[in-house]
Design an enzyme around this catalytic site. Structure first.
Site, PDB file in Angstrom:
ATOM      1  N   CYS A 279       0.815  -1.226   0.000  1.00 19.67           N
ATOM      2  CA  CYS A 279       0.000   0.000   0.000  1.00 19.67           C
ATOM      3  C   CYS A 279       0.844   1.269   0.000  1.00 19.67           C
ATOM      4  O   CYS A 279       0.328   2.358  -0.226  1.00 19.67           O
ATOM      5  CB  CYS A 279      -0.949  -0.003   1.194  1.00 19.67           C
ATOM      6  SG  CYS A 279      -2.034  -1.425   1.209  1.00 19.67           S
TER       7      CYS A 279
ATOM      8  N   HIS B 224      -3.005   7.166   2.606  1.00 19.02           N
ATOM      9  CA  HIS B 224      -3.497   5.900   2.060  1.00 19.02           C
ATOM     10  C   HIS B 224      -4.842   5.614   2.725  1.00 19.02           C
ATOM     11  O   HIS B 224      -4.994   5.746   3.939  1.00 19.02           O
ATOM     12  CB  HIS B 224      -2.471   4.812   2.355  1.00 19.02           C
ATOM     13  CG  HIS B 224      -3.012   3.435   2.187  1.00 19.02           C
ATOM     14  ND1 HIS B 224      -3.729   3.045   1.064  1.00 19.02           N
ATOM     15  CD2 HIS B 224      -2.967   2.347   3.011  1.00 19.02           C
ATOM     16  CE1 HIS B 224      -4.088   1.790   1.220  1.00 19.02           C
ATOM     17  NE2 HIS B 224      -3.656   1.345   2.374  1.00 19.02           N
TER      18      HIS B 224
ATOM     19  N   ASN C 107     -10.109   0.086   0.742  1.00 23.97           N
ATOM     20  CA  ASN C 107      -8.653   0.161   0.624  1.00 23.97           C
ATOM     21  C   ASN C 107      -8.230  -0.397  -0.740  1.00 23.97           C
ATOM     22  O   ASN C 107      -8.310  -1.610  -0.960  1.00 23.97           O
ATOM     23  CB  ASN C 107      -8.045  -0.653   1.775  1.00 23.97           C
ATOM     24  CG  ASN C 107      -6.536  -0.681   1.767  1.00 23.97           C
ATOM     25  OD1 ASN C 107      -5.903  -0.360   0.766  1.00 23.97           O
ATOM     26  ND2 ASN C 107      -5.940  -1.090   2.877  1.00 23.97           N
TER      27      ASN C 107
END
Ligand code: UT7
Length: 327
Positions: A113, A254, A284
């Site tokens: 990520c 993020h 996500n």
């Protein structure tokens, strides 16, 4: 001289799975998911769609917005944890071919990520080193294929999508990337991983526990890391440029979990409104989440030239990294 983001393009799959949809097959609820994560929906790629397809679509939109031809690009970086193939060939090579960017260099970045922030800094280094002039940095993820849809601890958290930016240099401007910090804590690798399917533990239909093909996460450990990483990055990036919180227009973290953002904001006594979030719609999307958020901010006219922004990435590895830039 500025090394700056010229344009952004995204690809958001059409299919949507809501929390209520998930609660039909899982012991979960919209109330639990939304209150623990800030997520309401996630977009899921089609059966025949792969990371390279979404990356191509996002890249083509970024090129169009910049009025650039694919042949103007001399490097393609794809940050992904869900590549079409296991390394041979890279997803970036597939994108290079499909958009017609031959002979641009092509490489994948594997930093989970944090991949977009790592990719952006890789691109900046290439531009500073005169290896490239115009770099496509793409985050593209098909998380839905590496999720155990029976595991409520993980499957409710992720979605699919892609975001691409073109990073270029302009000697006449002073905006662009000011400072990047990249870090990792490899001793936390086992807290977020896919245990089988690589070279060490190849997938074996008889010997592999079925769940080991999917994301395993120690949620509490990752949460604690993420809050600590975000607060550290915000403080250190600002200090590196002698800036204070009031100089920032937005922090673009993020998009993993709203509670991570809230905890970091509380620790630093920052207003939550300083942090842009859209995980409610997309969940996500790993390396794609920052460019997808940035694209939405541009579309909503939230940014003006000169604004100071901060990107924050964190994820498996455990990797983390942040970028401070003047828009
Ligand atoms: O890119 C980085 C990716 N990862 C992350 O950002 C994840 C970071 N971690 C987190 O965001 C949080 O730890 C979670 C959202 C994953 C979990 O939240 P939590 O408040 O830490 O919950 P928990 O894991 O402590 O679980 C509390 C309870 C448990 O039940 P029991 O054992 O107390 O009976 C879980 O089984 O909540 C249960 N639970 C759920 N219940 C309904 C876990 N997931 C769900 C669910 N629906 N989806």
């Amino acid at each position: 001289m500025g090394i700056y983001i010229v344009s952004i393009g995204v690809h958001i799959p059409e299919k949507i799975i809501t929390n209520d949809d998930l609660s039909e097959t899982l012991d979960t609820s919209d109330e639990w998911i939304y209150s623990h994560t800030g997520i309401k929906r996630r977009h899921i790629a089609g059966e025949h769609e792969f990371a390279s397809d979404m990356a191509v679509s996002a890249a083509q939109k970024a090129l169009e917005k910049a009025s650039m031809a694919a042949t103007d690009i001399d490097m393609i970086i794809v940050a992904t944890s869900t590549p079409d193939y296991l390394g041979y060939p890279s997803t970036a090579s597939l994108v290079q071919d499909r958009i017609g960017a031959k002979p641009a260099a092509a490489l994948d970045v594997s930093a989970a990520c944090s991949g977009f922030v790592y990719g952006l800094e890789t691109a900046r280094g290439m531009i500073l080193g005169k290896t490239a002039k115009n770099v496509l940095v793409i985050g593209s993820e098909i998380n839905s294929r590496i999720l155990n849809w029976k595991d409520r601890n993980t499957c409710v958290l992720f979605g699919d999508g892609a975001g691409a930016v073109i990073l270029s240099e302009d000697v006449h401007i002073s905006s662009g990337i000011m400072k990047t910090i990249l870090k990792a804590e490899g001793d936390g690798s086992d807290s977020l991983m896919i245990k089988a399917g690589g070279i060490r533990y190849p997938f074996d239909s008889e010997g592999t526990a079925p769940d080991d093909r999917y994301i395993y996460m120690d949620g509490r450990r990752v949460y604690n890391f993420a809050v600590r990483a975000n607060t550290e990055l915000i403080k250190d990036l600002l200090a590196s440029e002698n800036l204070s919180y009031s100089d920032l227009k937005y922090i673009v973290p993020h998009q993993a979990n709203i509670r991570i953002i809230q905890a970091a904001a509380a620790r630093l006594k920052l207003p939550e409104s300083l942090f842009f979030s859209n995980m409610e719609e997309y969940a996500n999307t790993s390396a794609a989440s920052i460019p997808i958020a940035l694209n939405e901010m541009v579309n909503k006219n939230l940014l003006s030239r000169g604004d100071i922004l901060m990107f924050l990435g964190f994820g498996a590895g455990l990797t983390y990294g942040g970028t401070l830039l003047r828009w």
